[in-house]
Design an enzyme around this catalytic site. Structure first.
Site, mmCIF file in Angstrom:
data_model
loop_
_atom_site.group_PDB
_atom_site.id
_atom_site.type_symbol
_atom_site.label_atom_id
_atom_site.label_comp_id
_atom_site.label_asym_id
_atom_site.label_seq_id
_atom_site.Cartn_x
_atom_site.Cartn_y
_atom_site.Cartn_z
ATOM 1 N N CYS A 160 0.808 -1.223 0.000
ATOM 2 C CA CYS A 160 0.000 0.000 0.000
ATOM 3 C C CYS A 160 0.839 1.271 0.000
ATOM 4 C CB CYS A 160 -0.954 -0.030 1.175
ATOM 5 S SG CYS A 160 -1.840 -1.595 1.224
ATOM 6 N N HIS A 181 -2.500 7.988 6.168
ATOM 7 C CA HIS A 181 -2.884 6.772 5.447
ATOM 8 C C HIS A 181 -4.310 6.408 5.869
ATOM 9 C CE1 HIS A 181 -2.125 3.208 3.150
ATOM 10 N NE2 HIS A 181 -2.233 2.388 4.183
ATOM 11 N N HIS A 238 -9.712 2.381 -0.063
ATOM 12 C CA HIS A 238 -8.284 2.083 -0.051
ATOM 13 C C HIS A 238 -7.904 1.508 -1.410
ATOM 14 C CE1 HIS A 238 -4.325 1.230 0.890
ATOM 15 N NE2 HIS A 238 -4.443 0.401 1.903
#
Lengths: 376, 400, 84
Positions: free
Chosen positions: B160, B293, B326
């Site tokens: 990620c 994040h 996400h």
């Protein structure tokens, strides 16, 4: 700035450790031949040369390895060997890790799909999913070797290795890490063997699964990992030589630059139809692919061999059957000039190329590599 | 240490559930309530539905016109096209300079076509088309091929963090003179395989995600791509283009802790942020906000809140995941372009999905849009394997 | 095979404890932390395995925390919920 190659770790179908690979070079072989016949390939598949990672257990507890898949084990073993070869088994907490993989954890990826196909969507295994991500080997390396500096994984098929090396050199230049473990890893799986089989039958490989072979009757599909510990060039140091440059580009727009005195190592057994005519005519060209086999990160193995060449200042002859040029022994007489530079060249059928140039360092003698820590 | 020359961002592109282009995505961030829905392109059998942030079907059809390219690669190409247009680079001019491409992805570098594998497993010869498509869809190569570029070309796959790492790596290219222009960002499509994987990990919410909220219960997957065009500040001036932003720093560090869980102390994140900020001692006082994040998982948000409280106490932060989902390999890039937009607007949005402060956390995100003070922002990314990446961005305008 | 024996086999085989036999896992030893040393990833893997082998669903990690205390606790949790 140049990067010093301080240690090398290799794991392949030929065995384990740079000393094993060096012995093969000195003995002119053997080529990897001990093919495992894959099970469960009713649709046809190619055999391959498997790697053995059992001696990882001499280094790490079985408990800490329990969730690690074959790809990560192969990478971790090669990375640990590179630290041992550099007599730096403890490593450095700020060491960077740059990993290349052409296809990633293909076995685990398909094993994960197996759990879905067998037990339904709700039966998907989270452990397999986590290990199937491309950066799993780099993560396991940072955990097991305590290398907590910058950490990246790159994937661009057969260009992956030179891409990772360019990142490692960049980190050293920028001072992001005092040393970098850079390497490549790829594994075989039945689906890959099957695809190879199909592509080679249709002579389609050059366009799609390169560097899988088109030029050979029989591919030497391999798996394995190769890692290097690199440091910025400064005194005192020991090791194999230095990375002078890492280039990439695309033919015909860009032109790879070969130093005059360099020998060129090519991993082109696989698609020499396209690459061979593009090589400069006035350089000595050798191909050692037969010793380590065909895999996306094969260029890393060429760099390992080139490291040995520049440290010893000599070439090693290759029996003719690879299709590579035979290097006659006369070339290595004592009067022959020492080889100071070696280029590893990788050209894809589409014209993308990577070029790594290594040079010897006069103060690195043939015996400057730290000995005694090697486990073979 | 002397601060390195600034790297200018001359164009930005973005496509995700929040919108078909960059301006729309920014607008959504400040105006719309998040609305994730069950996946429409595939079905999966789970006791509960886990909503996702999909790109609208009509937008996807429009940009994914070539069958031999994966959706991921097509998203990357489309975001690159937007960004190049924004930067005023036409293909002809671009071909005269050395242009690098650095793209982050996760789905885009994994060959996991389910239909292909199901056929293979059943003992029937599978059509090799999905394999060919995979081999022609490496995200960075797809961009380089589309625009006929010849500079360095890298596809990063660092879970990620990939998108942030790609922008950071390209920043280094420009600083090091490795190329004249860099196209950098990330792309990932929503896939049934990752959907099942994240549900198996029990970190997807069955409701819209609630980053940093007391009741947060996991993430919502999304999809998309974002790209920044990076150039040396000197070339930007020569080309007389307005700077959209500047990339001033980048840090990457590994936790070396666990395959899926972040280090609870955030040691890797602290080192990555420290490396980013070390370039200039005066940096800290200029930081206006942090684009976190903030995925909405228990662990991620806890680590981030602790680290932010320790490193940048009182500095406002927010998560954009409540508007974009996400997007994995694209997440760091989408977050970076949105952070740049916030710097230029002088305001940051409320952190979508945040309603109730978590008493366990020492710091809380923004609840409503607010004005900012300062011209710098951090954009943080954390990923599987203990990956951490932090970017330091500066508002467009002068380059000091 | 009784639930406890089956559970121990699942732990050894599915969580890849090469250095352990099912018989070596004690019924009352904590599965996580200082006991067997399982972690968050093992926990979610166990959820999938228990669903697969026993048809018992562990809905979330709050429920899991109670169930995963030991083999004894987990066996009791499963026994109460076994589908007929």
């Amino acid at each position: 700035m140049k990067a010093v190659i301080r240690g090398i770790g290799v794991v392949g179908g030929f065995g384990t450790g740079i000393s094993t690979l060096e012995k093969i070079l000195m003995d002119h072989g053997p080529f990897i031949e001990s093919f495992a016949v894959p099970d469960g390939q009713p649709l046809g598949g190619e055999p391959y040369a498997p790697v053995d990672t059992r001696n990882l257990k001499e280094r790490f507890s079985p408990r800490s390895l329990r969730r690690m898949d074959h790809l990560s084990r192969t990478a971790l073993l090669a990375a640990a060997l590179a630290l041992e070869d550099a007599a730096d088994p403890g490593g450095n907490a700020d060491t960077g890790v740059a990993v290349a993989s052409g296809y990633g954890a293909v076995r685990t990826t398909f094993a994960f799909l197996d759990t879905i196909l067998e037990a339904g969507d709700a039966g998907a295994s989270p452990t397999l999913f986590s290990n199937s991500v491309l950066n799993a080997p780099a993560a396991h390396i940072s955990m097991h070797l305590g290398a907590r500096g910058p950490n990246l994984t790159v994937s661009r098929f057969e260009m992956s290795f030179s891409d990772a090396l360019s990142i490692a050199v960049q980190w050293l230049e920028e001072g992001r890490a005092p040393s970098v473990l850079v390497g490549g890893v790829d594994e075989w799986c039945p689906v890959l063997g099957h695809c190879h089989h199909r592509f080679s039958k249709t002579r389609d490989a050059a366009a799609f699964l390169s560097p899988f072979c088109t030029g050979l009757e029989r591919a030497r599909i391999a798996e394995g990992a190769v890692f290097f510990l690199l440091s910025p060039e400064m005194e005192p140091a020991s090791g194999y030589g230095v990375v002078e440059s890492v280039e990439s580009g695309r033919l015909p727009r860009d032109t790879p630059t070969f130093p005059k005195d360099a020998v060129i190592l090519t991993g082109i057994d696989s698609h020499r139809d396209s690459a061979r005519p593009r090589l400069p005519g006035d350089h000595r060209v050798v191909d050692y692919t037969g010793y380590y086999g065909t895999l996306p990160v094969g260029m890393g193995f060429d760099m390992a061999i080139a490291s040995v060449i520049v440290r010893r200042g000599r070439l090693f002859s290759v029996p003719d059957s690879t299709g590579g040029e035979t290097v006659v022994d006369g070339f290595q007489t004592e009067k022959a000039p020492k080889i100071r530079r070696a280029c590893c060249l990788n050209i894809t059928p589409s014209g993308a190329y990577g070029l790594i140039t290594l040079a010897s360092r006069p103060d690195f003698s043939e015996n400057s590599r730290p000995q005694g820590l090697m486990k073979s | 240490m002397k601060a390195p020359a600034p790297v200018a961002v001359t164009g930005m592109g973005c496509i995700c559930a929040a919108g078909k282009d960059f301006p729309t995505c920014v607008q959504t961030l400040f105006s719309k309530d998040p609305d994730p829905k069950p996946p429409s392109r595939f079905t999966a059998r789970h006791p509960e539905t886990h909503p996702v942030f999909e790109i609208e079907a009509s937008i996807l059809t429009h940009l994914h016109s070539r069958e031999d390219l994966s959706i991921t690669a097509a998203l990357g190409v489309a975001a690159a096209r937007q960004a190049l247009e924004d930067a005023g680079w036409d293909p002809e001019a671009l071909s005269r300079v050395r242009t690098g491409v650095c793209m982050g992805t996760t789905v885009g570098s994994t060959m996991n076509d389910e239909a292909f594998y199901r056929t293979y497993r059943s003992g029937t010869l599978p059509d090799l088309f999905p394999v060919r498509r995979f081999l022609s869809s490496n995200p960075a190569e797809a961009v380089a091929r589309t625009f006929d570029l010849s500079g360095p070309c890298l596809t990063l796959s660092n879970a990620c963090c990939s998108g942030a790492d790609a922008i950071g790596t390209a920043m280094s290219w420009i600083r090091g003179g490795i190329c004249d222009v860099a196209i950098a960002g990330g792309a990932d499509e929503l896939s049934r395989v990752t959907y099942n994987g994240f549900i198996a990990l029990m970190i997807t919410d069955t409701r819209p995600c609630r980053p940093f909220d007391r009741d947060r219960n996991g993430l919502n997957l999304g999809e998309g791509a974002a790209v920044m065009i990076l150039e040396p500040e000197t070339s930007r001036r020569v080309r007389k283009r307005a700077p959209r932003a500047f990339v001033l720093g980048y840090g990457s560090a590994a936790d070396g802790y666990h395959l899926t869980a972040p280090d609870p102390d955030g040691a890797g994140l602290r080192r990555a942020a420290g490396h980013t900020l070390s370039a200039d001692g005066k940096t800290l006082s200029r930081i206006a906000f942090v684009a976190a994040h903030g995925t909405g998982t228990k662990d991620n948000d806890a680590v981030e809140a602790r680290v932010l409280d320790a490193l940048l106490p009182g500095i406002p932060f927010f998560s954009t995941k409540g508007h974009t989902g996400h997007t994995l390999g694209a997440a760091g890039a989408i977050q970076a372009v949105l952070a740049a937009a916030c710097l230029n607007r002088g305001t940051i949005p409320g952190s979508a999905g945040f309603f109730t402060p978590d008493p366990q956390l020492p710091a809380h995100p923004t609840r409503h849009p607010q004005k900012i003070r300062g011209d710098l922002a951090l954009s943080e990314s954390l990923g599987f394997g203990g990956a951490n990446a932090v970017l330091l961005l500066k508002r467009g305008g002068d380059s000091s | 095979m009784d639930i406890k024996t089956k559970l121990k086999t699942i732990i050894v085989e599915e969580l890849n404890f090469e250095d352990l036999t099912p018989a070596e896992i004690l019924n009352d030893v904590p599965l996580f932390g200082d006991g067997l040393g399982l972690d968050s990833l093992d926990a979610v893997e166990l959820v999938v395995q228990i669903q697969k082998h026993f048809g018992v669903k562990i809905k979330n990690m709050e429920e899991g925390r109670t169930a995963f205390q030991s083999v004894n606790a987990l066996a009791a949790f499963i026994a109460e919920r076994l589908p007929e």
